[in-house]
Design an enzyme around this catalytic site. Sequence first.
Site, PDB file in Angstrom:
ATOM      1  N   LYS A 165     -23.418  46.583  -7.135  1.00 21.68           N
ATOM      2  CA  LYS A 165     -23.728  46.502  -5.696  1.00 21.68           C
ATOM      3  C   LYS A 165     -22.477  46.088  -4.924  1.00 21.68           C
ATOM      4  O   LYS A 165     -21.989  44.970  -5.067  1.00 21.68           O
ATOM      5  CB  LYS A 165     -24.823  45.466  -5.440  1.00 21.68           C
ATOM      6  CG  LYS A 165     -25.330  45.537  -4.002  1.00 21.68           C
ATOM      7  CD  LYS A 165     -26.094  44.307  -3.573  1.00 21.68           C
ATOM      8  CE  LYS A 165     -25.214  43.240  -2.979  1.00 21.68           C
ATOM      9  NZ  LYS A 165     -24.492  43.627  -1.740  1.00 21.68           N
ATOM     10  N   GLU A 238     -15.794  35.363 -10.195  1.00 24.57           N
ATOM     11  CA  GLU A 238     -14.422  35.363  -9.666  1.00 24.57           C
ATOM     12  C   GLU A 238     -14.538  35.020  -8.192  1.00 24.57           C
ATOM     13  O   GLU A 238     -14.998  35.831  -7.394  1.00 24.57           O
ATOM     14  CB  GLU A 238     -13.786  36.723  -9.875  1.00 24.57           C
ATOM     15  CG  GLU A 238     -13.635  37.072 -11.347  1.00 24.57           C
ATOM     16  CD  GLU A 238     -13.119  38.486 -11.542  1.00 24.57           C
ATOM     17  OE1 GLU A 238     -12.097  38.828 -10.954  1.00 24.57           O
ATOM     18  OE2 GLU A 238     -13.772  39.239 -12.263  1.00 24.57           O
ATOM     19  N   CYS A 272      -8.046  37.187  -2.432  1.00 24.54           N
ATOM     20  CA  CYS A 272      -8.489  35.914  -3.005  1.00 24.54           C
ATOM     21  C   CYS A 272      -7.295  35.048  -3.381  1.00 24.54           C
ATOM     22  O   CYS A 272      -7.292  33.852  -3.173  1.00 24.54           O
ATOM     23  CB  CYS A 272      -9.387  36.159  -4.210  1.00 24.54           C
ATOM     24  SG  CYS A 272      -8.641  37.193  -5.474  1.00 24.54           S
ATOM     25  N   GLU A 369     -10.744  28.065   2.702  1.00 26.11           N
ATOM     26  CA  GLU A 369     -10.119  29.380   2.552  1.00 26.11           C
ATOM     27  C   GLU A 369     -10.254  30.137   3.876  1.00 26.11           C
ATOM     28  O   GLU A 369     -11.360  30.540   4.240  1.00 26.11           O
ATOM     29  CB  GLU A 369     -10.845  30.140   1.428  1.00 26.11           C
ATOM     30  CG  GLU A 369     -10.224  31.455   1.126  1.00 26.11           C
ATOM     31  CD  GLU A 369     -11.032  32.253   0.102  1.00 26.11           C
ATOM     32  OE1 GLU A 369     -12.265  32.123   0.055  1.00 26.11           O
ATOM     33  OE2 GLU A 369     -10.403  33.024  -0.638  1.00 26.11           O
TER      34      GLU A 369
END
Length: 467
Positions: A165, A238, A272, A369
Amino acid sequence: MPTTRSVRQPATRGRSIPVLDPATGEAFDEAPDQHPDELDTVVDRAHTAWHRWRADPSARRHALLAAAGAVEAAAPDLAPLLTREQGKPLRESYAEVGRTAARLRYFAELRPGREAISDGRPVRSELRWRPLGPVAAITPWNFPLQLASAKFAPALAAGNTMVLKPSPFTPLATRLLGSIVSTALPEHVLTIVTGGEALGARLASHPGIRHVTFTGSIPTGRAVAGGAAATLARVTLELGGNDAAVLLDDVEVDRIADRLFWAAFRNCGQVCMAVKRVYAPVRLYSEVVEALAQRAKSAVVGAGLDPGSELGPVNNAPQLARVEKYTAQAVADGARAVTGGHRIDRPGYFFAPTVLADVPTRSAVVTEEQFGPVLPVLPYRNIDEAVEAANDTGFGLGGSVWGTDLDRAEAVAGRLECGTAWINHHAELSLAQPFAGIKESGVGVAGGPWGLYGNLRPFVMHRPEDM
Ligand code: NAD
């Protein structure tokens, strides 16, 4: 295969998700918004397909190599679609398609070994590796194709089937990729499903799934792990990062400034393991801030389909709002936007490349982040202080150290608490190396042979020699 159905709202079928072009903010296409109940049939078929797919490693190798060729041949279709829904410059989309094919080729050639095990007794024990079954993959919007292939290439090479997905912000290129790869595969070996949170949540907790591999944010990672706990499926996560770049006092600022800038701003900072904080020695602080600000000012921002664009828009409105919020908070806390600090006045989700100086260390743009084109630069007085600040975070994806004396840089890099540390560059990965965040940045190992074994389970054949 077991499947369960609890009592749920009646299915609303035939709905769709509008897909927006981040360069305009306008919808240009749509993808099916699949109902979670559809997963029962999808997973069932993936399970049936698994029995044949797992049986023949050599057929798998051929199929995956053929799939790699098909992906390369389809680059003129895939790359513009990726740019349209994701926003990145077209040449970066082509590069992403290239990496997608390369990953298929790499894993096509990997094969798990058999290994004799002995503890000295007259027993012949052999370790073999077996696939797990249908694997669920859930991916984010920053590198839709590359991250999809990081899921399906090792999983399929290991003999599993997959239901994947993509993010509802970027479902189209992944759907196209799925259909291209599937031309080389037996039916139902790889299925792309599209939808939002409810579909992802059901996929992660579906009883027919034996491994859930997720790439995305930490909060969603927790939800996915919670969902998979229901079936005790294996989980690989992850997750987000807040990588620090530590500049040493012997660094040649002008020599590294371009590379450092792009390590932070590539893909509009939506990486990331982008550089998300820079620590510079006090003596060089102004020079570093100025060098990065110069690059930010001269970067060409524009629609990804415009040939001159070096930086595209932020991918979506919620992400733009987050980048704007963190930047405004930092400025309210006393930071100085040396350049940028605001949206660009044009349609779409454009934010001016921003370099922040004098940022309070507890400001969210430092501790969280930001995942956008905003970079805080912080001064430090001695290297212990810099290492402590770099490690003072719940994230642990990557980090880098920049300087002229490489041995000294490596010694400092060795003190970073993260999965990968780089010297004089950042976020460069090889297909053959393991990729694993520590602390809240991840669970499990992807990449290289470790990625293959992450999709396999040990099976031991134990035979006494004296009977
Ligand atoms: P996200 O967590 O919001 O969404 C990721 C995916 O999860 C999407 O497909 C989404 O639909 C799905 N999802 C949402 N709620 C769910 C639920 N409850 N159950 C199951 N699935 C659900 O992340 P994002 O905003 O798309 O991506 C950005 C994040 O991804 C950043 O934090 C970034 O650092 C991280 N990321 C990590 C890596 C890595 O390799 N470590 C790589 C790329 C991106």
